[in-house]
Design a protein around this motif. Structure first.
Motif, PDB file in Angstrom:
ATOM      1  N   LEU A   1      -7.012 -10.750   2.779  1.00 43.24           N
ATOM      2  CA  LEU A   1      -6.070 -10.420   1.775  1.00 43.24           C
ATOM      3  C   LEU A   1      -4.800 -10.485   2.204  1.00 43.24           C
ATOM      4  O   LEU A   1      -3.684 -10.842   1.614  1.00 43.24           O
ATOM      5  CB  LEU A   1      -6.362  -9.073   0.999  1.00 43.24           C
ATOM      6  CG  LEU A   1      -7.759  -9.209   0.302  1.00 43.24           C
ATOM      7  CD1 LEU A   1      -7.980  -7.728  -0.281  1.00 43.24           C
ATOM      8  CD2 LEU A   1      -7.796  -9.974  -0.839  1.00 43.24           C
ATOM      9  N   GLN A   2      -4.499  -9.816   3.485  1.00 37.37           N
ATOM     10  CA  GLN A   2      -3.051 -10.039   4.103  1.00 37.37           C
ATOM     11  C   GLN A   2      -2.718 -11.133   4.209  1.00 37.37           C
ATOM     12  O   GLN A   2      -1.471 -11.725   4.123  1.00 37.37           O
ATOM     13  CB  GLN A   2      -3.065  -9.220   5.470  1.00 37.37           C
ATOM     14  CG  GLN A   2      -1.716  -9.024   6.076  1.00 37.37           C
ATOM     15  CD  GLN A   2      -0.761  -8.114   5.039  1.00 37.37           C
ATOM     16  OE1 GLN A   2      -1.220  -7.309   4.656  1.00 37.37           O
ATOM     17  NE2 GLN A   2       0.538  -8.693   5.014  1.00 37.37           N
TER      18      GLN A   2
ATOM     19  N   ILE B   1       3.675 -12.269  -1.534  1.00 38.39           N
ATOM     20  CA  ILE B   1       3.308 -11.142  -2.447  1.00 38.39           C
ATOM     21  C   ILE B   1       3.529  -9.671  -1.539  1.00 38.39           C
ATOM     22  O   ILE B   1       3.152  -9.622  -0.673  1.00 38.39           O
ATOM     23  CB  ILE B   1       1.980 -11.203  -2.923  1.00 38.39           C
ATOM     24  CG1 ILE B   1       1.607 -12.433  -3.616  1.00 38.39           C
ATOM     25  CG2 ILE B   1       1.612 -10.005  -3.832  1.00 38.39           C
ATOM     26  CD1 ILE B   1       0.165 -12.753  -4.232  1.00 38.39           C
ATOM     27  N   LYS B   2       4.336  -9.021  -2.273  1.00 38.84           N
ATOM     28  CA  LYS B   2       4.687  -7.786  -1.609  1.00 38.84           C
ATOM     29  C   LYS B   2       3.978  -6.396  -2.645  1.00 38.84           C
ATOM     30  O   LYS B   2       4.205  -6.385  -3.570  1.00 38.84           O
ATOM     31  CB  LYS B   2       5.904  -7.369  -1.248  1.00 38.84           C
ATOM     32  CG  LYS B   2       6.600  -8.355  -0.483  1.00 38.84           C
ATOM     33  CD  LYS B   2       8.220  -7.981  -0.189  1.00 38.84           C
ATOM     34  CE  LYS B   2       8.711  -9.122   0.941  1.00 38.84           C
ATOM     35  NZ  LYS B   2      10.166  -8.755   0.937  1.00 38.84           N
TER      36      LYS B   2
ATOM     37  N   MET C   1      -6.466  -6.635  -3.713  1.00 40.22           N
ATOM     38  CA  MET C   1      -5.402  -6.302  -2.967  1.00 40.22           C
ATOM     39  C   MET C   1      -4.828  -4.948  -2.933  1.00 40.22           C
ATOM     40  O   MET C   1      -4.804  -4.641  -1.941  1.00 40.22           O
ATOM     41  CB  MET C   1      -4.340  -7.521  -3.431  1.00 40.22           C
ATOM     42  CG  MET C   1      -4.488  -8.779  -3.211  1.00 40.22           C
ATOM     43  SD  MET C   1      -3.198  -9.925  -3.364  1.00 40.22           S
ATOM     44  CE  MET C   1      -2.493  -9.299  -4.829  1.00 40.22           C
ATOM     45  N   GLY C   2      -4.602  -4.314  -4.177  1.00 40.76           N
ATOM     46  CA  GLY C   2      -4.118  -3.028  -4.063  1.00 40.76           C
ATOM     47  C   GLY C   2      -5.290  -2.007  -3.495  1.00 40.76           C
ATOM     48  O   GLY C   2      -4.739  -1.101  -2.751  1.00 40.76           O
TER      49      GLY C   2
ATOM     50  N   VAL D   1       1.590  -0.195  -6.394  1.00 33.16           N
ATOM     51  CA  VAL D   1       0.505   0.766  -6.282  1.00 33.16           C
ATOM     52  C   VAL D   1       0.810   2.299  -6.396  1.00 33.16           C
ATOM     53  O   VAL D   1       1.400   2.591  -5.628  1.00 33.16           O
ATOM     54  CB  VAL D   1      -0.240   0.277  -5.254  1.00 33.16           C
ATOM     55  CG1 VAL D   1      -1.613   1.178  -5.472  1.00 33.16           C
ATOM     56  CG2 VAL D   1      -0.647  -1.193  -5.140  1.00 33.16           C
ATOM     57  N   GLN D   2       0.578   2.916  -7.749  1.00 31.11           N
ATOM     58  CA  GLN D   2       1.035   4.178  -7.648  1.00 31.11           C
ATOM     59  C   GLN D   2      -0.049   5.251  -7.789  1.00 31.11           C
ATOM     60  O   GLN D   2      -1.232   5.134  -8.467  1.00 31.11           O
ATOM     61  CB  GLN D   2       1.728   4.519  -9.269  1.00 31.11           C
ATOM     62  CG  GLN D   2       2.174   5.967  -9.325  1.00 31.11           C
ATOM     63  CD  GLN D   2       3.314   6.254  -8.674  1.00 31.11           C
ATOM     64  OE1 GLN D   2       4.480   5.711  -8.763  1.00 31.11           O
ATOM     65  NE2 GLN D   2       3.409   7.423  -7.833  1.00 31.11           N
ATOM     66  N   VAL D   3       0.098   6.123  -6.497  1.00 30.25           N
ATOM     67  CA  VAL D   3      -1.060   7.000  -6.544  1.00 30.25           C
ATOM     68  C   VAL D   3      -0.656   8.498  -6.885  1.00 30.25           C
ATOM     69  O   VAL D   3       0.521   8.750  -6.607  1.00 30.25           O
ATOM     70  CB  VAL D   3      -1.577   7.343  -4.987  1.00 30.25           C
ATOM     71  CG1 VAL D   3      -2.786   8.341  -4.833  1.00 30.25           C
ATOM     72  CG2 VAL D   3      -1.750   6.049  -4.341  1.00 30.25           C
TER      73      VAL D   3
END
Length: 220
Positions: free
Chosen positions: A17-18, A26-27, A55-56, A175-177
């Motif tokens: 995926l990296q 993609i970031k 990915m996330g 990506v929000q945790v």
């Protein structure tokens, strides 16, 4: 049924995926990662937009964490293979007895072996951000085990993926945790309310972190 997740080749999946992220530029911007710094078992819930969720997920996957997904995904070609390599547990959501038995076993195993579980409560992919009704299995599981629920939200993928054209470009995903939702002292009577509160929280967060992306790309 639940193998030691530490033995799964997560490093191989992360490496693949990296490579994809580097190839397309993609970031992933992770926010609130400190909310995963919780000792002991817990249940992670997240929105489900597409197979790109991997990915996330692999970006922040905690130690000793396995995911649960619908069985149909296992036959989705390369995506199914990657999911299998990532240690995802497939369940037949058409058979309620199968799904319930897996969830019951999961609750017992996560306490006994200190395992964390990742669940997509929508049950199926949702491309437009209007979250589908949440299935209650993850919430029954968390309350049965009396462990916290940690919500994770992936922003819109419109910044780097054109679904209509099936085309990637460079771009960013957030990506929000979110902070843990406690379940101690709750019973099965609390499942409906907990499920709805979690869905509203994920939906509100998705709208907040996706708004700049959708505005930039002319989406409503």
């Amino acid at each position: 049924m639940f193998d030691n997740p530490c033995c799964k080749p997560h490093r191989l999946v992360r490496s693949v995926l990296q490579h994809i992220k580097n190839l397309y530029g993609i970031k992933l911007e992770v926010k609130g990662l400190e909310n995963l710094d919780v000792k002991g078992p817990y249940v992670i819930i997240s929105n489900h937009q597409s197979s790109l969720d991997l990915m996330g997920m692999m970006e922040i996957l905690p130690d000793r964490c396995v995911a649960i997904a619908k069985k149909e995904l296992m036959y989705a070609g390369t995506v199914g293979l990657v999911c299998w390599l990532a240690g995802i547990i497939f369940i037949n959501r058409q058979k309620k007895t199968d799904a319930k038995s897996v969830m019951t076993e999961a609750a017992q195993t996560m306490l006994k072996e200190n395992i964390r579980l990742w669940v997509f409560p929508e049950g199926t992919r949702n491309h437009d951000g209007n979250m589908l009704p949440f299935k209650r299995g993850a919430f029954h599981l968390a309350i049965q085990a009396q462990v916290p629920i940690i919500p994770v939200v992936f922003s819109s993928y419109n910044d780097f993926y054109n679904r209509a054209e099936k085309r990637f470009t460079s771009g960013k995903c957030i990506v929000q945790v979110l902070p843990p939702m406690q379940t101690q002292g709750m019973t099965t009577d609390d499942v409906p309310d907990l499920t709805e509160r979690a869905r509203n929280l994920l939906m509100t967060t998705w709208n907040e972190i996706s708004a700049p992306i959708l505005k930039m790309h002319g989406a409503q």
